[in-house]
Design a protein around this motif. Structure first.
Motif: not given
Length: 82
Positions: A55-64
Motif C-alpha cells: 500500500l502506497l496511499g490513496a487518491v480521492g476525487i470529487s467533482g462529478d
C-alpha cells in the motif's frame, strides 16, 4: 475525505459506500471517530505498488458523479504507472 476513508478502512470507497447502505450505524460511528473525515462515497481508491502490492496511499476525487470520480482516480493512478 474519500482518500481518507479508503486508507482508514483498507479498501476503496465503492465498497465503503456499499457497506454504508447496509450498516448505517457503523458508518455513523466511523464518521464520528474520524471527525467527519471519512466520506463513504465512491471516488476513493487505494494506490498499491504493482510489483509487491504494498500500500502506497490513496487518491480521492470529487467533482462529478461518484462513479466518474472513481474512474478519474483509476486513470490517474494508471497514468502514474501504478
Amino acid at each position: 475525505g474519500k482518500a481518507f476513508g479508503a486508507l482508514a478502512m483498507g479498501f476503496g470507497t465503492r465498497e465503503l459506500a456499499r457497506r454504508a447502505q447496509a450498516m448505517p450505524g457503523f458508518t455513523n460511528a466511523l464518521s464520528d471517530l474520524s471527525g467527519g473525515r471519512a466520506v463513504p462515497a465512491q471516488g476513493g481508491v487505494l494506490v498499491r505498488d504493482p510489483a509487491t502490492m504494498a500500500l502506497l496511499g490513496a487518491v480521492g476525487i470529487s467533482g462529478d458523479v461518484s462513479a466518474k470520480d472513481e474512474e478519474c482516480c483509476i486513470a490517474g493512478i494508471e497514468a502514474a504507472g501504478l
